[in-house]
Design a protein around this motif. Structure first.
Motif, mmCIF file in Angstrom:
data_model
loop_
_atom_site.group_PDB
_atom_site.id
_atom_site.type_symbol
_atom_site.label_atom_id
_atom_site.label_comp_id
_atom_site.label_asym_id
_atom_site.label_seq_id
_atom_site.Cartn_x
_atom_site.Cartn_y
_atom_site.Cartn_z
ATOM 1 N N CYS A 1 0.812 -1.225 0.000
ATOM 2 C CA CYS A 1 0.000 0.000 0.000
ATOM 3 C C CYS A 1 0.848 1.279 0.000
ATOM 4 N N ASP A 2 0.156 2.411 -0.099
ATOM 5 C CA ASP A 2 0.810 3.729 -0.102
ATOM 6 C C ASP A 2 -0.005 4.715 0.759
ATOM 7 N N PRO A 3 -0.142 4.454 2.053
ATOM 8 C CA PRO A 3 -1.104 5.244 2.859
ATOM 9 C C PRO A 3 -0.767 6.743 2.866
ATOM 10 N N HIS B 1 -5.231 7.891 2.709
ATOM 11 C CA HIS B 1 -6.392 7.808 3.585
ATOM 12 C C HIS B 1 -7.160 6.507 3.405
ATOM 13 N N ASP B 2 -7.404 6.116 2.166
ATOM 14 C CA ASP B 2 -8.161 4.879 1.946
ATOM 15 C C ASP B 2 -7.302 3.654 2.212
ATOM 16 N N ASP B 3 -5.986 3.761 1.974
ATOM 17 C CA ASP B 3 -5.090 2.658 2.354
ATOM 18 C C ASP B 3 -5.132 2.452 3.871
ATOM 19 N N ALA B 4 -5.208 3.559 4.619
ATOM 20 C CA ALA B 4 -5.245 3.447 6.082
ATOM 21 C C ALA B 4 -6.487 2.664 6.508
ATOM 22 N N GLY C 1 3.682 6.478 -4.139
ATOM 23 C CA GLY C 1 2.348 6.610 -4.743
ATOM 24 C C GLY C 1 1.660 7.857 -4.266
ATOM 25 N N ASN C 2 0.844 7.708 -3.240
ATOM 26 C CA ASN C 2 0.121 8.883 -2.758
ATOM 27 C C ASN C 2 1.084 9.973 -2.295
ATOM 28 N N GLN C 3 2.240 9.526 -1.817
ATOM 29 C CA GLN C 3 3.335 10.449 -1.530
ATOM 30 C C GLN C 3 4.636 9.679 -1.780
ATOM 31 N N THR D 1 3.261 11.786 -7.684
ATOM 32 C CA THR D 1 2.526 11.441 -6.459
ATOM 33 C C THR D 1 1.143 12.098 -6.478
ATOM 34 N N ALA D 2 0.334 11.723 -5.482
ATOM 35 C CA ALA D 2 -1.050 12.224 -5.418
ATOM 36 C C ALA D 2 -1.226 13.173 -4.236
ATOM 37 N N GLY D 3 -0.227 14.054 -4.046
ATOM 38 C CA GLY D 3 -0.260 14.983 -2.919
ATOM 39 C C GLY D 3 -1.506 15.857 -2.883
ATOM 40 N N PHE E 1 -4.500 14.991 -3.353
ATOM 41 C CA PHE E 1 -5.607 14.289 -2.703
ATOM 42 C C PHE E 1 -5.306 13.949 -1.245
ATOM 43 N N HIS E 2 -4.054 13.631 -0.968
ATOM 44 C CA HIS E 2 -3.728 13.077 0.350
ATOM 45 C C HIS E 2 -2.879 14.028 1.203
ATOM 46 N N GLY E 3 -2.540 15.207 0.643
ATOM 47 C CA GLY E 3 -1.819 16.217 1.402
ATOM 48 C C GLY E 3 -0.311 16.016 1.391
ATOM 49 N N LEU F 1 -6.569 -6.626 -6.303
ATOM 50 C CA LEU F 1 -5.984 -5.288 -6.277
ATOM 51 C C LEU F 1 -7.017 -4.193 -6.444
ATOM 52 N N MET F 2 -6.709 -3.048 -5.826
ATOM 53 C CA MET F 2 -7.462 -1.833 -6.147
ATOM 54 C C MET F 2 -6.671 -1.117 -7.224
ATOM 55 N N GLY F 3 -7.319 -0.914 -8.344
ATOM 56 C CA GLY F 3 -6.680 -0.188 -9.431
ATOM 57 C C GLY F 3 -7.517 -0.318 -10.679
ATOM 58 N N GLY G 1 -11.190 6.435 -16.147
ATOM 59 C CA GLY G 1 -10.160 6.668 -15.141
ATOM 60 C C GLY G 1 -10.485 7.802 -14.198
ATOM 61 N N ASN G 2 -9.517 8.101 -13.324
ATOM 62 C CA ASN G 2 -9.637 9.286 -12.478
ATOM 63 C C ASN G 2 -8.443 10.219 -12.651
ATOM 64 N N TRP G 3 -7.293 9.649 -13.009
ATOM 65 C CA TRP G 3 -6.116 10.524 -13.160
ATOM 66 C C TRP G 3 -6.074 11.128 -14.554
ATOM 67 N N ALA H 1 -7.304 6.521 -17.414
ATOM 68 C CA ALA H 1 -6.469 5.750 -16.479
ATOM 69 C C ALA H 1 -6.716 6.106 -15.020
ATOM 70 N N GLU H 2 -6.652 5.066 -14.215
ATOM 71 C CA GLU H 2 -6.756 5.205 -12.755
ATOM 72 C C GLU H 2 -5.342 5.422 -12.194
ATOM 73 N N PHE H 3 -5.238 6.091 -11.050
ATOM 74 C CA PHE H 3 -3.939 6.507 -10.505
ATOM 75 C C PHE H 3 -2.954 5.347 -10.297
ATOM 76 N N ASN H 4 -3.384 4.268 -9.621
ATOM 77 C CA ASN H 4 -2.433 3.200 -9.273
ATOM 78 C C ASN H 4 -1.833 2.533 -10.518
ATOM 79 N N VAL I 1 -13.696 5.243 -0.537
ATOM 80 C CA VAL I 1 -12.655 4.597 0.271
ATOM 81 C C VAL I 1 -12.146 3.376 -0.525
ATOM 82 N N HIS I 2 -11.570 3.701 -1.690
ATOM 83 C CA HIS I 2 -11.198 2.697 -2.696
ATOM 84 C C HIS I 2 -10.574 1.414 -2.126
ATOM 85 N N ASP I 3 -9.461 1.614 -1.409
ATOM 86 C CA ASP I 3 -8.589 0.469 -1.124
ATOM 87 C C ASP I 3 -9.218 -0.561 -0.189
ATOM 88 N N ALA I 4 -10.102 -0.101 0.671
ATOM 89 C CA ALA I 4 -10.741 -1.045 1.599
ATOM 90 C C ALA I 4 -11.612 -2.049 0.839
HETATM 91 C C1 BDR Z 1 -6.207 4.950 -5.719
HETATM 92 O O1 BDR Z 1 -5.238 5.998 -5.820
HETATM 93 C C2 BDR Z 1 -4.797 6.353 -4.542
HETATM 94 O O2 BDR Z 1 -4.732 7.752 -4.437
HETATM 95 C C3 BDR Z 1 -5.760 5.759 -3.555
HETATM 96 O O3 BDR Z 1 -5.097 5.417 -2.346
HETATM 97 C C4 BDR Z 1 -6.269 4.531 -4.268
HETATM 98 O O4 BDR Z 1 -5.406 3.433 -4.063
HETATM 99 C C5 BDR Z 1 -7.517 5.460 -6.297
HETATM 100 O O5 BDR Z 1 -7.350 5.801 -7.641
#
Ligand code: BDR
Ligand code: CA
Length: 310
Positions: free
Chosen positions: A8-10, A12-15, A37-39, A76-78, A80-82, A149-151, A157-159, A163-166, A238-241
């Motif tokens: 994972c790459d915590p 928020h949703d990874d947490a 990833g997220n950072q 990175t996805a700063g 979204f996740h700060g 996997l979440m991806g 996509g979202n990014w 395409a999705e971020f992961n 909360v994707h990853d859960a």
């Molecule tokens: C995915 O990207 C990350 O930012 C999230 O943690 C999740 O794994 C969603 O596209």
């Protein structure tokens, strides 16, 4: 009981995925590994150890892995996740030490030591560590029970629009993992965009009255604001859960076998998970996509797991 390694790459949703994996009575969390990833890798690794301290996760190894994609530039996805990768709550200092092994090596060691077909890999970030492990020790491929996997997403996509971020974070790694031959189930945006932390859901968690419940509330507070301002979502997904929940209870998702190709060259479609939905999957197809989610069932699992962490 299902044994999983959470990569994972915590985040928020990874947490929340970590908390679900630790609290679930039917999941045996064997290890947590981290990837950029997220950072950056150092930040997400610090966050993983911080979440472990909040939840009292102990007795399992934590290892850091890849700090960049196999081929492409680090992104990175700063947004979204700060800055920290887990902005919102105050994180306590780590209470467990980091394993000295690279995450890929730890995954290999654990899979090779366990009986065949017992370990499930649950990546919720770029697939770099998993791809490295499969290349470094191909004997893990037939030994792993499955990869959940979440991806990705077959509907967009979202990014980028495609395409999705992961997956976009390391498309070559995704290509390796989807094509390795082990069973892969993709819990993509098609289902995770429905796993929303609505006020009702968060209120149920807050009502538990535990420090971990308060931590989740703080996480969701930050995540809600970032999803509102960056993607116009009313409530954060909360994707990853979702990937962990599917391992705990397969009835959470409806899945369908389908060939999935990762776009590596498209001008507008780099990182797309192209699912071939023309009729039944050909014999030998090892990939599946999630097409439906039982949202109340998902949140019941998450809330129950959080309630068990005291
Ligand atoms: C995915 O990207 C990350 O930012 C999230 O943690 C999740 O794994 C969603 O596209
Ligand atoms: Ca993630």
């Amino acid at each position: 009981m299902r044994s999983i390694i959470l990569d994972c790459d915590p985040g928020h949703d990874d947490a929340v995925a970590m908390l679900l994996a630790w609290g679930s009575p039917v999941i045996d969390l064997v290890a947590v590994t981290t990837v950029f990833g997220n950072q950056t890798l150092d930040r997400v690794t610090r966050n993983a150890l911080g979440v472990a301290a909040v939840a009292g996760i102990h007795g399992i190894p934590f290892a850091a892995g890849a700090d960049r994609p196999l081929v492409r530039e680090l992104a990175t996805a700063g947004d979204f996740h700060g800055e920290s990768g887990l902005d919102g709550p105050e994180l306590p200092a780590a209470s467990v030490a980091l394993d000295p092994r690279h995450a890929a090596q730890l995954i290999i060691d654990l899979v090779m030591a366990a009986p065949t077909g017992t370990i499930t890999l649950v990546p919720t970030a770029a697939l770099t560590n998993i791809a490295l492990a499969a290349r470094l020790e191909p004997r893990i491929v037939p030994r792993v029970r499955e990869v959940v996997l979440m991806g990705g997403g077959y509907g967009g996509g979202n990014w980028t629009a495609a395409a999705e971020f992961n997956i976009l974070a390391d498309p070559e790694a995704a290509h390796i993992v989807f094509g390795a031959g082990w069973p892969v189930t993709m819990a993509g945006l098609d289902v995770t965009h429905r796993a929303l932390a609505t006020p009702d859901v968060v209120a149920d968690i807050v009502a538990l009255g535990t420090p971990v419940a308060r931590f989740v509330d703080e996480l969701m507070g930050f995540f809600r604001e970032s999803y509102r301002s960056h993607q116009g979502f009313e409530h954060p997904p909360v994707h990853d859960a979702v990937a962990v929940a599917y391992v705990a209870d397969p009835a959470v998702l409806t899945v369908r076998r389908a060939p999935v190709s990762i776009e590596l060259t498209g001008t507008h479609t780099l990182g797309m998970t192209l699912a071939d939905l023309r009729g039944p999957a050909p014999d030998g197809t090892t990939t599946s996509i999630a097409t439906g989610i039982d949202v109340p069932r998902f949140w019941a699992l998450v809330t129950d797991a959080i309630a068990r962490i005291r």
